[in-house]
Design a protein around this motif. Sequence first.
Motif, PDB file in Angstrom:
ATOM      1  N   VAL A   1      38.828  36.116  40.181  1.00  0.00           N
ATOM      2  CA  VAL A   1      39.712  35.702  41.266  1.00  0.00           C
ATOM      3  C   VAL A   1      39.538  36.735  42.369  1.00  0.00           C
ATOM      4  CG1 VAL A   1      42.084  35.248  41.977  1.00  0.00           C
ATOM      5  CG2 VAL A   1      41.347  34.687  39.636  1.00  0.00           C
ATOM      6  N   PRO A   2      38.865  36.389  43.465  1.00  0.00           N
ATOM      7  CA  PRO A   2      38.544  37.393  44.488  1.00  0.00           C
ATOM      8  C   PRO A   2      39.778  38.141  44.968  1.00  0.00           C
ATOM      9  CG  PRO A   2      37.339  35.363  44.912  1.00  0.00           C
ATOM     10  CD  PRO A   2      38.311  35.068  43.804  1.00  0.00           C
ATOM     11  N   TYR A   3      39.654  39.474  44.963  1.00  0.00           N
ATOM     12  CA  TYR A   3      40.688  40.372  45.472  1.00  0.00           C
ATOM     13  C   TYR A   3      42.059  40.049  44.870  1.00  0.00           C
ATOM     14  CZ  TYR A   3      36.976  41.173  48.873  1.00  0.00           C
ATOM     15  OH  TYR A   3      35.772  41.444  49.462  1.00  0.00           O
ATOM     16  N   ASN A   4      42.086  39.911  43.567  1.00  0.00           N
ATOM     17  CA  ASN A   4      43.320  39.548  42.890  1.00  0.00           C
ATOM     18  C   ASN A   4      44.219  40.767  42.695  1.00  0.00           C
ATOM     19  OD1 ASN A   4      45.268  38.150  41.347  1.00  0.00           O
ATOM     20  ND2 ASN A   4      44.258  38.818  39.446  1.00  0.00           N
ATOM     21  N   GLY A   5      45.458  40.662  43.149  1.00  0.00           N
ATOM     22  CA  GLY A   5      46.455  41.698  42.930  1.00  0.00           C
ATOM     23  C   GLY A   5      47.633  41.210  42.128  1.00  0.00           C
ATOM     24  N   ASP A   6      47.527  40.015  41.527  1.00  0.00           N
ATOM     25  CA  ASP A   6      48.636  39.401  40.802  1.00  0.00           C
ATOM     26  C   ASP A   6      48.311  39.371  39.305  1.00  0.00           C
ATOM     27  OD1 ASP A   6      50.711  37.934  39.796  1.00  0.00           O
ATOM     28  OD2 ASP A   6      50.321  36.141  41.008  1.00  0.00           O
ATOM     29  N   PRO A   7      49.011  40.120  38.484  1.00  0.00           N
ATOM     30  CA  PRO A   7      48.739  40.102  37.036  1.00  0.00           C
ATOM     31  C   PRO A   7      48.859  38.717  36.419  1.00  0.00           C
ATOM     32  CG  PRO A   7      50.189  41.931  37.615  1.00  0.00           C
ATOM     33  CD  PRO A   7      50.073  41.077  38.840  1.00  0.00           C
ATOM     34  N   ARG A   8      49.699  37.835  37.004  1.00  0.00           N
ATOM     35  CA  ARG A   8      49.881  36.496  36.433  1.00  0.00           C
ATOM     36  C   ARG A   8      48.626  35.646  36.560  1.00  0.00           C
ATOM     37  NH1 ARG A   8      55.073  35.046  39.914  1.00  0.00           N
ATOM     38  NH2 ARG A   8      53.617  35.972  41.419  1.00  0.00           N
ATOM     39  N   ALA A   9      47.691  36.050  37.459  1.00  0.00           N
ATOM     40  CA  ALA A   9      46.459  35.284  37.650  1.00  0.00           C
ATOM     41  C   ALA A   9      45.331  35.737  36.715  1.00  0.00           C
ATOM     42  CB  ALA A   9      46.002  35.397  39.104  1.00  0.00           C
ATOM     43  N   VAL A  10      45.614  36.719  35.857  1.00  0.00           N
ATOM     44  CA  VAL A  10      44.573  37.214  34.942  1.00  0.00           C
ATOM     45  C   VAL A  10      44.373  36.212  33.815  1.00  0.00           C
ATOM     46  CG1 VAL A  10      43.962  39.022  33.301  1.00  0.00           C
ATOM     47  CG2 VAL A  10      45.025  39.622  35.497  1.00  0.00           C
TER      48      VAL A  10
END
Length: 521
Positions: A371-380
Amino acid sequence: MAPSYSIVIPTVGRPELGALLASLRAASTQGPEPLDVVVVDDRPFPAGASGEHNPPLELGPDPVAGVRTLRTGGRGPAAARNAGWRSVRTEWVAFLDDDVVVPQLWAVALAQDLAAAGPNVGGVQGRIVVPLPKHRPPTDLERNTAGLESAEWAAADMAYRRAALVTVCGFDERFPRAYREDADLAARLRGSNWELEHGIRFVEHPVRPAGSLASVRAQAGNADDALLHALHGRHWRTVTGAGQGRLPWHVATAAAGVTALGGGLAAASPAGRDRGAVRTTALLAGAAWAGLTAGFARKRLAPGPQRGDDGYGTELRRMAATSVLIPFAAVAHRARGAWKWRRRLGGSVPPWPPPVRAVLFDRDGTLIRDVPYNGDPRAVEPVPGARRVLDELRADGLRVGVVSNQSAIGRGLLTTAQVDAVDEQVRRLLGPFDTWQRCPHSPEDECTCRKPEPGLVLRAAAALGVLPIECTVVGDIGADIGAAVASGARSVLVPTEVTRREELSAAPVVAATLDEAVTLL
């Protein structure tokens, strides 16, 4: 049709590099051009902030066309040569030292050498010519350099078939100096039924300026002799063609000197007994030391400048001083090497390459969905089978780690805290990791850790207490494989939809899934 070849030049930034590249440019106008010219910058990475970078490597005003550089971080010429040949795909790889100069017809002669090599020939050596002064006999330094003219399989000009290098996994990177690593490689190739030949080409190797204690510092190579002994047995000199050395004489000289010093101190002690006998022993040992040292100095002086020759006085003083120091330095380095390679490793040294002890994974696209430039743990979201693969590796006793570029921090798109939160979620889902190395820099920072630079892999290996070659990097793009090549680690590419075709074709090992990647370690 001439065989395809590349040129690999390891360097620590010597000023002679520019002259070599200029001479290669002239030679390429007369014969077939190399497909690649790789200059491997092996200067140590700077200490201090991880964002620092080395000054650009000076290639001279007129380098050969198409030259590219690769950084390896100061791990020695064996590691630099390995990184160079692993980064090319030509049939042959010609290694040149950065302080030689090629004549104008070198490329023509090289093409003839390679074309004449049969299918079982794994390497062809070029002749090395050392220009010596004509107005006086050569100095000790000049004679030592001239020894390259008779050296077998010296990498100053040595072309190897890439398939042969693959067979034995290249140079043994446990040799840290430009000494003995080429002899060891040649011995392993011949042991693998490859033939080595001498070619018709030649290079010129001028004598480099050196300090007055250069011959003393050179005794560090005795530690590498200990490694050769450990790898090839008591007949290692015959196996590697190293020739006879002076170590037994150095041992005798150092033992006599130590005995004389110890006896003299004991005889001077008021508490000592039988001081007369001790004094006699000390005097005899001192006489033996003086005789051996004087004989060594005479042996080194006899073929050199004589009274009335230019530089005689300087050479006389240098030989007198270094002849005293060399035996002690030689014995100390040999003992250090024997302790390291015999005692520390339980009496045996594993052959090169050693087995894999750690697996280092790229994070995004390899362990978790990208997920490009992901800063959200829920998107892992872990990729299928990632937890099972990691648990199997842990159960097998292998160390696991992560090496991850996170340029969103350097670009200002994410904070360090946001990336920390994502990393922590990966750990929750996939279990503990033995090391976690992250590069926060943007490409413009020109750091030494952003893949394909080797910094992350080198830091991970150091944190785990293993050699880079004992690590396998698993990733999904060319930068992951490039970092493995530059650091000396093995690699497996697990392609995804973002993997480019050229990255796929350049990868040495490709697996369809993480499960398959583990079987290829």
